[in-house]
Design a protein around this motif. Structure first.
Motif, PDB file in Angstrom:
ATOM      1  N   LEU A  11    -155.457 -20.980 -84.136  1.00  0.00           N
ATOM      2  CA  LEU A  11    -155.496 -19.650 -84.748  1.00  0.00           C
ATOM      3  C   LEU A  11    -156.444 -19.659 -85.948  1.00  0.00           C
ATOM      4  O   LEU A  11    -156.307 -20.478 -86.865  1.00  0.00           O
ATOM      5  N   ARG A  12    -157.395 -18.719 -85.950  1.00  0.00           N
ATOM      6  CA  ARG A  12    -158.390 -18.629 -87.028  1.00  0.00           C
ATOM      7  C   ARG A  12    -158.165 -17.418 -87.927  1.00  0.00           C
ATOM      8  O   ARG A  12    -158.447 -17.471 -89.113  1.00  0.00           O
ATOM      9  N   CYS A  13    -157.700 -16.335 -87.325  1.00  0.00           N
ATOM     10  CA  CYS A  13    -157.571 -15.073 -88.063  1.00  0.00           C
ATOM     11  C   CYS A  13    -156.235 -14.431 -87.721  1.00  0.00           C
ATOM     12  O   CYS A  13    -155.946 -14.199 -86.545  1.00  0.00           O
ATOM     13  N   LEU A  14    -155.431 -14.154 -88.749  1.00  0.00           N
ATOM     14  CA  LEU A  14    -154.111 -13.547 -88.534  1.00  0.00           C
ATOM     15  C   LEU A  14    -153.884 -12.452 -89.557  1.00  0.00           C
ATOM     16  O   LEU A  14    -153.934 -12.693 -90.767  1.00  0.00           O
ATOM     17  N   ASP A  15    -153.648 -11.248 -89.076  1.00  0.00           N
ATOM     18  CA  ASP A  15    -153.375 -10.107 -89.946  1.00  0.00           C
ATOM     19  C   ASP A  15    -151.893  -9.764 -89.859  1.00  0.00           C
ATOM     20  O   ASP A  15    -151.406  -9.332 -88.818  1.00  0.00           O
ATOM     21  N   LEU A  16    -151.187  -9.996 -90.969  1.00  0.00           N
ATOM     22  CA  LEU A  16    -149.758  -9.689 -91.066  1.00  0.00           C
ATOM     23  C   LEU A  16    -149.502  -8.561 -92.053  1.00  0.00           C
ATOM     24  O   LEU A  16    -148.367  -8.401 -92.542  1.00  0.00           O
ATOM     25  N   CYS A  17    -150.523  -7.779 -92.357  1.00  0.00           N
ATOM     26  CA  CYS A  17    -150.383  -6.703 -93.332  1.00  0.00           C
ATOM     27  C   CYS A  17    -149.286  -5.731 -92.909  1.00  0.00           C
ATOM     28  O   CYS A  17    -149.262  -5.246 -91.780  1.00  0.00           O
ATOM     29  N   GLY A  18    -148.359  -5.482 -93.815  1.00  0.00           N
ATOM     30  CA  GLY A  18    -147.275  -4.553 -93.539  1.00  0.00           C
ATOM     31  C   GLY A  18    -146.117  -5.145 -92.768  1.00  0.00           C
ATOM     32  O   GLY A  18    -145.167  -4.426 -92.446  1.00  0.00           O
ATOM     33  N   CYS A  19    -146.171  -6.438 -92.470  1.00  0.00           N
ATOM     34  CA  CYS A  19    -145.040  -7.105 -91.803  1.00  0.00           C
ATOM     35  C   CYS A  19    -144.019  -7.475 -92.877  1.00  0.00           C
ATOM     36  O   CYS A  19    -143.952  -8.629 -93.339  1.00  0.00           O
ATOM     37  N   VAL A  20    -143.225  -6.509 -93.272  1.00  0.00           N
ATOM     38  CA  VAL A  20    -142.418  -6.615 -94.486  1.00  0.00           C
ATOM     39  C   VAL A  20    -141.249  -7.588 -94.359  1.00  0.00           C
ATOM     40  O   VAL A  20    -140.643  -7.966 -95.371  1.00  0.00           O
ATOM     41  N   ARG A  21    -140.938  -8.029 -93.157  1.00  0.00           N
ATOM     42  CA  ARG A  21    -139.778  -8.902 -92.973  1.00  0.00           C
ATOM     43  C   ARG A  21    -140.105 -10.383 -93.169  1.00  0.00           C
ATOM     44  O   ARG A  21    -139.196 -11.199 -93.339  1.00  0.00           O
ATOM     45  N   ILE A  22    -141.377 -10.746 -93.109  1.00  0.00           N
ATOM     46  CA  ILE A  22    -141.701 -12.168 -93.173  1.00  0.00           C
ATOM     47  C   ILE A  22    -141.507 -12.708 -94.585  1.00  0.00           C
ATOM     48  O   ILE A  22    -141.604 -11.983 -95.578  1.00  0.00           O
ATOM     49  N   THR A  23    -141.245 -14.015 -94.659  1.00  0.00           N
ATOM     50  CA  THR A  23    -141.032 -14.694 -95.938  1.00  0.00           C
ATOM     51  C   THR A  23    -141.971 -15.891 -96.044  1.00  0.00           C
ATOM     52  O   THR A  23    -142.847 -16.097 -95.199  1.00  0.00           O
ATOM     53  N   ASP A  24    -141.750 -16.705 -97.071  1.00  0.00           N
ATOM     54  CA  ASP A  24    -142.560 -17.906 -97.270  1.00  0.00           C
ATOM     55  C   ASP A  24    -142.533 -18.829 -96.057  1.00  0.00           C
ATOM     56  O   ASP A  24    -143.504 -19.545 -95.790  1.00  0.00           O
ATOM     57  N   ASP A  25    -141.435 -18.831 -95.317  1.00  0.00           N
ATOM     58  CA  ASP A  25    -141.312 -19.736 -94.170  1.00  0.00           C
ATOM     59  C   ASP A  25    -142.440 -19.519 -93.151  1.00  0.00           C
ATOM     60  O   ASP A  25    -142.927 -20.476 -92.542  1.00  0.00           O
ATOM     61  N   SER A  26    -142.849 -18.266 -92.975  1.00  0.00           N
ATOM     62  CA  SER A  26    -143.945 -17.975 -92.044  1.00  0.00           C
ATOM     63  C   SER A  26    -145.246 -18.598 -92.526  1.00  0.00           C
ATOM     64  O   SER A  26    -145.969 -19.248 -91.754  1.00  0.00           O
ATOM     65  N   VAL A  27    -145.558 -18.406 -93.794  1.00  0.00           N
ATOM     66  CA  VAL A  27    -146.820 -18.913 -94.351  1.00  0.00           C
ATOM     67  C   VAL A  27    -146.821 -20.440 -94.377  1.00  0.00           C
ATOM     68  O   VAL A  27    -147.842 -21.081 -94.096  1.00  0.00           O
ATOM     69  N   ILE A  28    -145.690 -21.036 -94.692  1.00  0.00           N
ATOM     70  CA  ILE A  28    -145.594 -22.498 -94.716  1.00  0.00           C
ATOM     71  C   ILE A  28    -145.852 -23.080 -93.325  1.00  0.00           C
ATOM     72  O   ILE A  28    -146.561 -24.075 -93.164  1.00  0.00           O
ATOM     73  N   ALA A  29    -145.292 -22.444 -92.299  1.00  0.00           N
ATOM     74  CA  ALA A  29    -145.526 -22.900 -90.920  1.00  0.00           C
ATOM     75  C   ALA A  29    -147.000 -22.777 -90.553  1.00  0.00           C
ATOM     76  O   ALA A  29    -147.583 -23.682 -89.936  1.00  0.00           O
ATOM     77  N   LEU A  30    -147.628 -21.678 -90.941  1.00  0.00           N
ATOM     78  CA  LEU A  30    -149.055 -21.490 -90.668  1.00  0.00           C
ATOM     79  C   LEU A  30    -149.893 -22.536 -91.398  1.00  0.00           C
ATOM     80  O   LEU A  30    -150.852 -23.087 -90.840  1.00  0.00           O
ATOM     81  N   ALA A  31    -149.537 -22.809 -92.648  1.00  0.00           N
ATOM     82  CA  ALA A  31    -150.276 -23.792 -93.438  1.00  0.00           C
ATOM     83  C   ALA A  31    -150.194 -25.182 -92.817  1.00  0.00           C
ATOM     84  O   ALA A  31    -151.180 -25.938 -92.812  1.00  0.00           O
ATOM     85  N   ASN A  32    -149.055 -25.516 -92.280  1.00  0.00           N
ATOM     86  CA  ASN A  32    -148.840 -26.862 -91.729  1.00  0.00           C
ATOM     87  C   ASN A  32    -149.389 -27.028 -90.320  1.00  0.00           C
ATOM     88  O   ASN A  32    -149.812 -28.121 -89.945  1.00  0.00           O
ATOM     89  N   GLU A  33    -149.372 -25.945 -89.527  1.00  0.00           N
ATOM     90  CA  GLU A  33    -149.696 -26.067 -88.109  1.00  0.00           C
ATOM     91  C   GLU A  33    -151.073 -25.517 -87.727  1.00  0.00           C
ATOM     92  O   GLU A  33    -151.687 -26.011 -86.777  1.00  0.00           O
ATOM     93  N   CYS A  34    -151.557 -24.529 -88.419  1.00  0.00           N
ATOM     94  CA  CYS A  34    -152.820 -23.862 -88.041  1.00  0.00           C
ATOM     95  C   CYS A  34    -153.924 -24.306 -89.004  1.00  0.00           C
ATOM     96  O   CYS A  34    -154.284 -23.586 -89.948  1.00  0.00           O
TER      97      CYS A  34
END
Length: 372
Positions: free
Chosen positions: A236-259
């Motif tokens: 994954l190179r480009c991900l737009d989560l703008c307005g996804c109000v339910r996500i938390t730090d856990d989403s970003v941490i997973a992206l940082a570690n895996e993508c």
């Protein structure tokens, strides 16, 4: 309307004149007189396809109605078609063209006013099996029937834009991913019913070639779905989560570690994001610096790390965390004209600056003091 009525002799003559004008204006200098071309029916197939490649889509469609020879040549030779210019009756136009243009690889059906219906997409799926790029954005009239049809008939899709298609369900989208496993670019912006954690889990399982995903304003997306993406779509190179109000730090941490190839991330209005997410992104680059260096030595290296980040309205973030992230990724800019780190609405982050902005400030101060 082109494609809805028989083409008259006057239209054919105009088409011929336009074809000749294009040929005459070709940079390689096609000499019409030397090959004895005086009427539209005299044009050789090879030259015809060469000319048609320079025409607008409307004229190409008219040209395909000249005769059976032209129809066969153009319909088999044309691989890209855009019908966004059609303001009325696009559905009927697609129904008439799909059985003829069977070699299409790119089809743009973007609409200002909703026209397309499920039967048009079903026709595309029935005849256009080589399709790789399909734009159905703003097709408000389409239902799950369209996604089921695409799954059965267009397994080679690499790019799909269904932004604004609010009637699609997550079940239909999940079904599509079982068959369209070559997807690299997927735009689901505004697909509030389709883009759910259930659908994202299916994407993570089935679409491991995915490089770009737009989930803007899909407020049913949560951490479970984003984490499934991170674990399944490592490229994954480009991900737009703008307005996804339910996500938390856990989403970003997973992206940082895996993508590890992530270059662009949109978190506008994701107000549950805190400093933990920023530090995890910064730490991911430090942790993966060795592997990136190895890639550079093998000639496969691209500028590593984030190049674009939107944290506007993420009001829980503090200057220290964002500054640490900015210092870690030199491609993130706050300076004028290069805003790749967007922080609108975060009044507490006004002290955050990129390296070149700091350098410019120092240079200005040096010049100022030298002058005095």
């Amino acid at each position: 309307m082109i494609g809805e009525a028989k083409v008259g002799n006057e239209d054919l003559n105009l088409c011929f004149e336009k074809l000749m004008m294009v040929a005459a204006g070709n940079s390689e200098g096609v000499k019409m007189n030397s090959v004895g071309i005086t009427e539209w029916k005299d044009i050789p197939v090879e030259l015809l396809l060469r000319i048609v490649s320079l025409l607008d889509d409307q004229t190409a469609i008219v040209a395909s109605s000249v005769c059976s020879g032209w129809r066969d040549a153009i319909c088999l030779g044309l691989t890209q078609l855009c019908l966004s210019w059609c303001r009325k009756n696009m559905n009927n136009l697609v129904l008439s063209l799909a059985p003829k243009f069977t070699r299409l690889q790119t089809l743009i059906l973007r609409q200002e006013n909703p026209q397309l219906e499920d039967n048009a997409v079903e026709s595309i799926s029935k005849f256009c099996h080589d399709l790789q790029d399909l734009d159905l954005s703003k097709s408000f009239k389409l239902s799950d029937r369209s996604l089921y049809a695409l799954a059965r008939g267009c397994p080679n899709l690499k790019k799909l834009n269904i932004s604004g298609c609010t009637s699609f369900s997550d079940e239909a989208l999940a079904y599509l991913t079982n068959f369209c496993r070559k997807l690299k670019i997927l735009n689901l912006c505004g697909c509030v019913k389709a883009a759910t954690d259930h659908a994202l889990q299916a994407i993570g399982r089935n679409c491991n070639m995915l490089q770009s995903l737009n989930l803007g304003w899909c407020d049913n997306v949560g951490d479970l779905g984003v984490m499934s993406l991170a674990y399944g779509c490592h490229d994954l190179r480009c991900l737009d989560l703008c307005g996804c109000v339910r996500i938390t730090d856990d989403s970003v941490i997973a992206l940082a570690n895996e993508c590890l190839h992530l270059r662009s991330l949109g978190l506008y209005y994701c107000r549950n994001i805190t400093d933990r997410a920023m530090y995890s992104l910064a730490h991911s680059r430090v942790k993966n610096k060795g592997s990136m260096w190895e890639s550079s030595m093998k000639g496969r290296y691209e500028d590593d790390g984030l190049k674009s980040l939107n944290i506007s309205q993420c009001t829980a973030l503090t200057p220290s965390a964002v500054q640490a992230l900015c210092d870690t990724f030199p491609a993130l800019h706050t300076c004028s004209g290069r805003h790749s780190l967007v922080m609108s609405g975060c009044l507490n982050l006004t002290s955050v600056h990129c390296a070149c902005a700091v350098q410019a400030h120092r240079t200005f101060n040096t010049i100022f003091h030298t002058a005095h």
